[in-house]
Design a protein around this motif. Structure first.
Motif, PDB file in Angstrom:
ATOM      1  N   ILE A   1       0.855  -1.187   0.000  1.00  0.00           N
ATOM      2  CA  ILE A   1       0.000   0.000   0.000  1.00  0.00           C
ATOM      3  C   ILE A   1       0.893   1.239   0.000  1.00  0.00           C
ATOM      4  O   ILE A   1       1.777   1.373   0.841  1.00  0.00           O
ATOM      5  CB  ILE A   1      -0.941  -0.011   1.221  1.00  0.00           C
ATOM      6  CG1 ILE A   1      -1.832  -1.254   1.162  1.00  0.00           C
ATOM      7  CG2 ILE A   1      -1.771   1.267   1.287  1.00  0.00           C
ATOM      8  CD1 ILE A   1      -2.589  -1.522   2.421  1.00  0.00           C
ATOM      9  N   PRO A   2       0.675   2.131  -0.966  1.00  0.00           N
ATOM     10  CA  PRO A   2       1.554   3.308  -1.065  1.00  0.00           C
ATOM     11  C   PRO A   2       1.338   4.300   0.076  1.00  0.00           C
ATOM     12  O   PRO A   2       0.270   4.371   0.664  1.00  0.00           O
ATOM     13  CB  PRO A   2       1.171   3.928  -2.410  1.00  0.00           C
ATOM     14  CG  PRO A   2      -0.182   3.420  -2.718  1.00  0.00           C
ATOM     15  CD  PRO A   2      -0.326   2.100  -2.031  1.00  0.00           C
ATOM     16  N   GLU A   3       2.384   5.049   0.366  1.00  0.00           N
ATOM     17  CA  GLU A   3       2.305   6.121   1.357  1.00  0.00           C
ATOM     18  C   GLU A   3       1.690   7.350   0.698  1.00  0.00           C
ATOM     19  O   GLU A   3       1.883   7.547  -0.493  1.00  0.00           O
ATOM     20  CB  GLU A   3       3.707   6.455   1.880  1.00  0.00           C
ATOM     21  CG  GLU A   3       4.376   5.345   2.646  1.00  0.00           C
ATOM     22  CD  GLU A   3       3.746   5.072   4.004  1.00  0.00           C
ATOM     23  OE1 GLU A   3       3.001   5.931   4.505  1.00  0.00           O
ATOM     24  OE2 GLU A   3       3.999   3.998   4.544  1.00  0.00           O
ATOM     25  N   PRO A   4       0.992   8.173   1.412  1.00  0.00           N
ATOM     26  CA  PRO A   4       0.617   8.039   2.811  1.00  0.00           C
ATOM     27  C   PRO A   4      -0.570   7.101   2.959  1.00  0.00           C
ATOM     28  O   PRO A   4      -1.520   7.163   2.188  1.00  0.00           O
ATOM     29  CB  PRO A   4       0.235   9.460   3.220  1.00  0.00           C
ATOM     30  CG  PRO A   4      -0.248  10.100   1.964  1.00  0.00           C
ATOM     31  CD  PRO A   4       0.531   9.458   0.855  1.00  0.00           C
ATOM     32  N   LYS A   5      -0.488   6.224   3.930  1.00  0.00           N
ATOM     33  CA  LYS A   5      -1.574   5.287   4.190  1.00  0.00           C
ATOM     34  C   LYS A   5      -1.974   5.378   5.647  1.00  0.00           C
ATOM     35  O   LYS A   5      -1.208   5.831   6.481  1.00  0.00           O
ATOM     36  CB  LYS A   5      -1.165   3.860   3.848  1.00  0.00           C
ATOM     37  CG  LYS A   5       0.013   3.343   4.646  1.00  0.00           C
ATOM     38  CD  LYS A   5       0.413   1.971   4.140  1.00  0.00           C
ATOM     39  CE  LYS A   5       1.848   1.669   4.544  1.00  0.00           C
ATOM     40  NZ  LYS A   5       2.427   0.632   3.749  1.00  0.00           N
ATOM     41  N   VAL A   6      -3.182   4.938   5.921  1.00  0.00           N
ATOM     42  CA  VAL A   6      -3.705   4.928   7.282  1.00  0.00           C
ATOM     43  C   VAL A   6      -4.121   3.496   7.579  1.00  0.00           C
ATOM     44  O   VAL A   6      -4.789   2.852   6.777  1.00  0.00           O
ATOM     45  CB  VAL A   6      -4.908   5.891   7.430  1.00  0.00           C
ATOM     46  CG1 VAL A   6      -5.501   5.811   8.821  1.00  0.00           C
ATOM     47  CG2 VAL A   6      -4.490   7.315   7.101  1.00  0.00           C
ATOM     48  N   THR A   7      -3.722   3.003   8.747  1.00  0.00           N
ATOM     49  CA  THR A   7      -4.034   1.635   9.145  1.00  0.00           C
ATOM     50  C   THR A   7      -5.075   1.657  10.257  1.00  0.00           C
ATOM     51  O   THR A   7      -4.904   2.345  11.261  1.00  0.00           O
ATOM     52  CB  THR A   7      -2.763   0.914   9.635  1.00  0.00           C
ATOM     53  OG1 THR A   7      -1.760   1.018   8.623  1.00  0.00           O
ATOM     54  CG2 THR A   7      -3.042  -0.541   9.920  1.00  0.00           C
TER      55      THR A   7
ATOM     56  N   GLY B   1     -14.913   5.242  12.693  1.00  0.00           N
ATOM     57  CA  GLY B   1     -13.488   4.954  12.557  1.00  0.00           C
ATOM     58  C   GLY B   1     -12.968   5.268  11.162  1.00  0.00           C
ATOM     59  O   GLY B   1     -11.871   5.807  11.010  1.00  0.00           O
ATOM     60  N   VAL B   2     -13.754   4.945  10.140  1.00  0.00           N
ATOM     61  CA  VAL B   2     -13.358   5.254   8.760  1.00  0.00           C
ATOM     62  C   VAL B   2     -13.313   6.760   8.553  1.00  0.00           C
ATOM     63  O   VAL B   2     -12.403   7.280   7.896  1.00  0.00           O
ATOM     64  CB  VAL B   2     -14.302   4.567   7.746  1.00  0.00           C
ATOM     65  CG1 VAL B   2     -14.088   5.093   6.338  1.00  0.00           C
ATOM     66  CG2 VAL B   2     -14.109   3.055   7.774  1.00  0.00           C
ATOM     67  N   LEU B   3     -14.252   7.479   9.134  1.00  0.00           N
ATOM     68  CA  LEU B   3     -14.249   8.938   9.023  1.00  0.00           C
ATOM     69  C   LEU B   3     -13.010   9.539   9.683  1.00  0.00           C
ATOM     70  O   LEU B   3     -12.374  10.433   9.128  1.00  0.00           O
ATOM     71  CB  LEU B   3     -15.523   9.515   9.642  1.00  0.00           C
ATOM     72  CG  LEU B   3     -15.808  10.975   9.373  1.00  0.00           C
ATOM     73  CD1 LEU B   3     -15.887  11.267   7.881  1.00  0.00           C
ATOM     74  CD2 LEU B   3     -17.108  11.376  10.044  1.00  0.00           C
ATOM     75  N   LEU B   4     -12.639   9.019  10.848  1.00  0.00           N
ATOM     76  CA  LEU B   4     -11.419   9.470  11.524  1.00  0.00           C
ATOM     77  C   LEU B   4     -10.185   9.137  10.683  1.00  0.00           C
ATOM     78  O   LEU B   4      -9.281   9.964  10.527  1.00  0.00           O
ATOM     79  CB  LEU B   4     -11.310   8.843  12.908  1.00  0.00           C
ATOM     80  CG  LEU B   4     -10.082   9.203  13.728  1.00  0.00           C
ATOM     81  CD1 LEU B   4      -9.972  10.699  13.941  1.00  0.00           C
ATOM     82  CD2 LEU B   4     -10.124   8.471  15.062  1.00  0.00           C
TER      83      LEU B   4
ATOM     84  N   ILE C   1      -7.290  11.698   9.048  1.00  0.00           N
ATOM     85  CA  ILE C   1      -5.846  11.497   9.200  1.00  0.00           C
ATOM     86  C   ILE C   1      -5.188  11.435   7.829  1.00  0.00           C
ATOM     87  O   ILE C   1      -4.139  12.050   7.592  1.00  0.00           O
ATOM     88  CB  ILE C   1      -5.560  10.215  10.003  1.00  0.00           C
ATOM     89  CG1 ILE C   1      -6.027  10.385  11.448  1.00  0.00           C
ATOM     90  CG2 ILE C   1      -4.073   9.850   9.953  1.00  0.00           C
ATOM     91  CD1 ILE C   1      -6.057   9.099  12.252  1.00  0.00           C
ATOM     92  N   TRP C   2      -5.806  10.697   6.903  1.00  0.00           N
ATOM     93  CA  TRP C   2      -5.267  10.561   5.546  1.00  0.00           C
ATOM     94  C   TRP C   2      -5.210  11.911   4.841  1.00  0.00           C
ATOM     95  O   TRP C   2      -4.209  12.238   4.190  1.00  0.00           O
ATOM     96  CB  TRP C   2      -6.113   9.552   4.761  1.00  0.00           C
ATOM     97  CG  TRP C   2      -5.680   9.364   3.363  1.00  0.00           C
ATOM     98  CD1 TRP C   2      -4.599   8.671   2.917  1.00  0.00           C
ATOM     99  CD2 TRP C   2      -6.331   9.879   2.191  1.00  0.00           C
ATOM    100  NE1 TRP C   2      -4.536   8.713   1.548  1.00  0.00           N
ATOM    101  CE2 TRP C   2      -5.587   9.446   1.082  1.00  0.00           C
ATOM    102  CE3 TRP C   2      -7.475  10.646   1.983  1.00  0.00           C
ATOM    103  CZ2 TRP C   2      -5.955   9.763  -0.219  1.00  0.00           C
ATOM    104  CZ3 TRP C   2      -7.838  10.957   0.689  1.00  0.00           C
ATOM    105  CH2 TRP C   2      -7.076  10.521  -0.397  1.00  0.00           C
TER     106      TRP C   2
END
Length: 156
Positions: free
Chosen positions: A78-84, A130-133, A137-138
């Motif tokens: 997964i390319p940067e920037p990514k959020v886990t 959580g997806v919205l948060l 961040i992304w």
């Protein structure tokens, strides 16, 4: 055209990784994908089939010995920037499987976790929150990368 470019940079793609879960969290993720009441597309997000196109990764399951290397390999694609995002209590702490002989977790021993969504399984409303948060961040990471003049980076 500026409107479309702006919209596209605010529409992250989601990718799901099952790290050995019982599928309870996966059913709830399907609820957020296919039931209009909890549709993540309302948030501007869309599920994708390839980690190379993803922006936000949703990981379910307690991370088993058998699948650990594959999870890490896919996460690195997964390319940067990514959020886990850790979905459910299993990737966060191991959940009910914590003391199992095949459990390698918690997931944050191996990957940086940006958002934890607790629950067994978490409710669709919690997943949406959580997806919205994760999206917020992304977006911050995208803006930061733009300021630095960095484009999306593919690792490995």
């Amino acid at each position: 055209m500026s409107f479309l470019n702006n919209l596209a940079t605010k529409s992250p793609w989601l990718f799901r990784i099952n790290a050995g879960s019982c599928n309870g969290c996966d059913v709830e993720l399907a609820t957020t994908a296919f039931i209009p009441r909890f549709d993540v597309e309302r948030l501007g997000c869309k599920y994708c089939g390839s980690p190379r196109h993803a922006d936000i990764v949703l990981i379910t399951g307690p991370l088993t010995i058998r699948i650990k290397d594959q999870v890490l390999k896919v996460w690195n694609e997964i390319p940067e920037p990514k959020v886990t995002v850790a979905v459910g209590i299993c990737p966060i702490s191991g959940g009910v499987f914590k003391e199992g002989h095949s459990i390698q977790g918690p997931l944050d021993k191996y990957l940086p976790i940006d958002v934890n969504i607790p629950g067994c399984p978490p409710r669709p409303q919690a997943i949406m929150e959580g997806v919205l948060l994760a999206k917020e961040i992304w977006l911050k990471r995208i803006e930061e990368a733009k300021r630095k003049g960095v484009r999306r980076v593919q690792i490995s």
